[in-house]
Design a protein around this motif. Sequence first.
Motif, PDB file in Angstrom:
ATOM      1  N   ARG A 369      -0.479  -9.434  -4.864  1.00 31.26           N
ATOM      2  CA  ARG A 369      -0.563  -8.304  -3.931  1.00 31.26           C
ATOM      3  C   ARG A 369      -0.203  -8.709  -2.507  1.00 31.26           C
ATOM      4  N   PHE A 370      -0.347  -9.984  -2.168  1.00 30.61           N
ATOM      5  CA  PHE A 370       0.039 -10.467  -0.845  1.00 30.61           C
ATOM      6  C   PHE A 370       1.538 -10.781  -0.770  1.00 30.61           C
ATOM      7  N   THR A 371       2.163 -11.063  -1.913  1.00 32.43           N
ATOM      8  CA  THR A 371       3.535 -11.586  -1.950  1.00 32.43           C
ATOM      9  C   THR A 371       4.578 -10.550  -2.358  1.00 32.43           C
ATOM     10  N   LEU A 372       4.336  -9.854  -3.465  1.00 30.79           N
ATOM     11  CA  LEU A 372       5.354  -8.954  -4.005  1.00 30.79           C
ATOM     12  C   LEU A 372       5.766  -7.842  -3.038  1.00 30.79           C
ATOM     13  N   PRO A 373       4.858  -7.263  -2.236  1.00 31.29           N
ATOM     14  CA  PRO A 373       5.307  -6.227  -1.304  1.00 31.29           C
ATOM     15  C   PRO A 373       6.422  -6.700  -0.365  1.00 31.29           C
ATOM     16  N   GLY A 374       6.378  -7.956   0.051  1.00 26.53           N
ATOM     17  CA  GLY A 374       7.433  -8.477   0.905  1.00 26.53           C
ATOM     18  C   GLY A 374       8.753  -8.619   0.173  1.00 26.53           C
ATOM     19  N   ILE A 375       8.693  -9.042  -1.090  1.00 30.04           N
ATOM     20  CA  ILE A 375       9.905  -9.169  -1.898  1.00 30.04           C
ATOM     21  C   ILE A 375      10.592  -7.814  -2.041  1.00 30.04           C
ATOM     22  N   VAL A 376       9.791  -6.780  -2.321  1.00 29.35           N
ATOM     23  CA  VAL A 376      10.348  -5.435  -2.454  1.00 29.35           C
ATOM     24  C   VAL A 376      10.830  -4.916  -1.104  1.00 29.35           C
ATOM     25  N   ALA A 377      10.110  -5.270  -0.028  1.00 29.20           N
ATOM     26  CA  ALA A 377      10.533  -4.850   1.314  1.00 29.20           C
ATOM     27  C   ALA A 377      11.900  -5.418   1.657  1.00 29.20           C
ATOM     28  N   HIS A 378      12.142  -6.681   1.296  1.00 34.98           N
ATOM     29  CA  HIS A 378      13.461  -7.263   1.565  1.00 34.98           C
ATOM     30  C   HIS A 378      14.539  -6.514   0.794  1.00 34.98           C
ATOM     31  N   ALA A 379      14.239  -6.150  -0.440  1.00 35.43           N
ATOM     32  CA  ALA A 379      15.202  -5.364  -1.223  1.00 35.43           C
ATOM     33  C   ALA A 379      15.457  -4.008  -0.568  1.00 35.43           C
ATOM     34  N   SER A 380      14.407  -3.400  -0.009  1.00 35.43           N
ATOM     35  CA  SER A 380      14.565  -2.128   0.702  1.00 35.43           C
ATOM     36  C   SER A 380      15.479  -2.294   1.917  1.00 35.43           C
ATOM     37  N   ALA A 381      15.274  -3.372   2.677  1.00 32.78           N
ATOM     38  CA  ALA A 381      16.114  -3.609   3.854  1.00 32.78           C
ATOM     39  C   ALA A 381      17.572  -3.790   3.452  1.00 32.78           C
ATOM     40  N   GLN A 382      17.799  -4.421   2.317  1.00 34.54           N
ATOM     41  CA  GLN A 382      19.169  -4.606   1.837  1.00 34.54           C
ATOM     42  C   GLN A 382      19.798  -3.286   1.397  1.00 34.54           C
ATOM     43  N   GLN A 383      18.946  -2.267   1.171  1.00 34.28           N
ATOM     44  CA  GLN A 383      19.422  -0.943   0.769  1.00 34.28           C
ATOM     45  C   GLN A 383      19.221   0.080   1.891  1.00 34.28           C
ATOM     46  N   ASN A 384      19.331  -0.425   3.129  1.00 34.64           N
ATOM     47  CA  ASN A 384      19.266   0.440   4.312  1.00 34.64           C
ATOM     48  C   ASN A 384      17.959   1.225   4.417  1.00 34.64           C
ATOM     49  N   GLY A 385      16.864   0.581   4.026  1.00 31.72           N
ATOM     50  CA  GLY A 385      15.557   1.201   4.205  1.00 31.72           C
ATOM     51  C   GLY A 385      15.130   2.125   3.092  1.00 31.72           C
ATOM     52  N   ALA A 386      15.784   2.090   1.956  1.00 33.10           N
ATOM     53  CA  ALA A 386      15.396   2.949   0.831  1.00 33.10           C
ATOM     54  C   ALA A 386      13.928   2.729   0.488  1.00 33.10           C
ATOM     55  N   ARG A 387      13.223   3.824   0.191  1.00 39.17           N
ATOM     56  CA  ARG A 387      11.820   3.710  -0.194  1.00 39.17           C
ATOM     57  C   ARG A 387      11.750   3.288  -1.659  1.00 39.17           C
ATOM     58  N   LEU A 388      11.074   2.148  -1.897  1.00 43.39           N
ATOM     59  CA  LEU A 388      11.039   1.567  -3.234  1.00 43.39           C
ATOM     60  C   LEU A 388       9.596   1.425  -3.708  1.00 43.39           C
ATOM     61  N   PRO A 389       9.362   1.591  -5.005  1.00 41.59           N
ATOM     62  CA  PRO A 389       8.015   1.406  -5.552  1.00 41.59           C
ATOM     63  C   PRO A 389       7.683  -0.079  -5.667  1.00 41.59           C
ATOM     64  N   ILE A 390       6.398  -0.401  -5.604  1.00 44.00           N
ATOM     65  CA  ILE A 390       5.928  -1.777  -5.713  1.00 44.00           C
ATOM     66  C   ILE A 390       5.013  -1.879  -6.928  1.00 44.00           C
ATOM     67  N   ARG A 391       5.367  -2.731  -7.837  1.00 44.16           N
ATOM     68  CA  ARG A 391       4.552  -2.940  -9.040  1.00 44.16           C
ATOM     69  C   ARG A 391       3.218  -3.592  -8.658  1.00 44.16           C
ATOM     70  N   ASP A 392       2.171  -3.206  -9.360  1.00 39.32           N
ATOM     71  CA  ASP A 392       0.867  -3.853  -9.173  1.00 39.32           C
ATOM     72  C   ASP A 392       0.437  -4.473 -10.489  1.00 39.32           C
ATOM     73  N   PHE A 393      -0.016  -5.721 -10.446  1.00 37.58           N
ATOM     74  CA  PHE A 393      -0.448  -6.423 -11.647  1.00 37.58           C
ATOM     75  C   PHE A 393      -1.931  -6.222 -11.934  1.00 37.58           C
ATOM     76  N   GLY A 394      -2.581  -5.390 -11.138  1.00 34.95           N
ATOM     77  CA  GLY A 394      -3.977  -5.079 -11.391  1.00 34.95           C
ATOM     78  C   GLY A 394      -4.943  -6.019 -10.708  1.00 34.95           C
ATOM     79  N   ASP A 395      -6.221  -5.739 -10.923  1.00 31.60           N
ATOM     80  CA  ASP A 395      -7.278  -6.567 -10.351  1.00 31.60           C
ATOM     81  C   ASP A 395      -7.449  -7.833 -11.200  1.00 31.60           C
ATOM     82  N   ALA A 396      -7.995  -8.862 -10.564  1.00 36.56           N
ATOM     83  CA  ALA A 396      -8.328 -10.074 -11.309  1.00 36.56           C
ATOM     84  C   ALA A 396      -9.376  -9.743 -12.368  1.00 36.56           C
ATOM     85  N   PRO A 397      -9.300 -10.388 -13.521  1.00 37.35           N
ATOM     86  CA  PRO A 397     -10.294 -10.125 -14.570  1.00 37.35           C
ATOM     87  C   PRO A 397     -11.696 -10.497 -14.114  1.00 37.35           C
ATOM     88  N   GLN A 398     -12.653  -9.732 -14.507  1.00 33.82           N
ATOM     89  CA  GLN A 398     -14.035  -9.989 -14.128  1.00 33.82           C
ATOM     90  C   GLN A 398     -14.618 -11.088 -15.014  1.00 33.82           C
TER      91      GLN A 398
END
Length: 400
Positions: A369-398
């Motif tokens: 959750r700290f890392t993937l949003p930046g990866i997707v943000a860079h892809a958005s910047a490469q696409q002139n700011g296109a709004r892109l969804p960010i996958r979530d891998f869920g909460d850590a197992p209890q």
Amino acid sequence: MTFSIGVVGVGQFGGHFAHLFKLHPGVSEVYVVDERPERAAAAHERWGLDGTKASFEELLASDVDAVAIFTQRWTHGPLVERALRAGKHVYSAVPMAVSEEEIERIIEAVKETGLVYAMGETSYYNPATVYARNQHAAGKFGRIFYSEGDYVHDMDLGFYDAYQYSGGDAWKSTASYPPMLYPTHAIGGVLGALPSHAVSVSCIGVKDDREDGVFDKEVSMFGNDFSNATALFELNDGGAMRTNEMRRVGYPSHIRESRFRFFGTEASFEQLAKVTVWQDKENVHDISEQVETKPSIPLDDPSLADIAPELRDAFISGLAPVHDRGRLPEEFRGAPNGHEGSHQFLVDDFVTAVNEGTLPPVNAWAAARFTLPGIVAHASAQQNGARLPIRDFGDAPQGG
């Protein structure tokens, strides 16, 4: 209970962590490996470690229990996965990885092996994040609907020297590393205080115009010409988070390279380089002293000889009043710290998790959750700011 650990990469950063692992009473032995054997030998001698290994492969084949990875930032993902598959607990410097696929493979490896993975995100223990985390837990903000995390570090303030130190003759090709692929000091400081995660992003990249061969697409191994980038994230709780990653900026990053703002319905928190305030509907409260760190070692300490003067502040900052110093082992008293007092807490988190079989705070799911949003943000910047969804891998197992 104790365990042994091998530290991979003992340049400017890894050697200091090798020293802290050696001091921790929960660690029995510390070994080091570096692609430059003379660096490993120097770290071994300087910190009184237990030995060196000739290669990463030799380290994985050995009987060490854990591995700490401090290699070039784009190499972490595959090395982490290999270490987990070899049966080692893993501590990794940031970022976790540089692609969604690498992140997914690490999470799968953690699930399948049951081993500990921790990402060393310093902003989790940035005094601002600690303060905001405590205030949020106490309900003082009300609903936080907007937050900001900035990593503001100009190339002129030490990064040229750092990239030349780590990159050799080809340093310009690596110094062009995309800003949004190093997002965790900004994002982690916000999401380290809020129980939220990003679900979409729109990002604008600013093309560099220095013309010194850095951030030149023709030179860059990443094909990158963005030196600054600004991203606006939608969070799963309906709030918004903005992140700035800046490498060309007139700002004193040696004073405070990560800074944060949180706006809630009842109160807010804001930082500048030297001033931090808590604000409610009636007044402004200067809390700068609560989040100010004290030096742990002098700027001219011999252990900093290979570090550019502009970067040394990040390696000497100790604890702030807001930190819970009572939870740290006595052996850390008077030892080097760094990055706003975070190093000692991160080492203690990992050691505790390995020895007690628990999840560290910045576990694989939090790191994603700290890392993937930046990866997707860079892809958005490469696409002139296109709004892109960010996958979530869920909460850590209890119960881990």
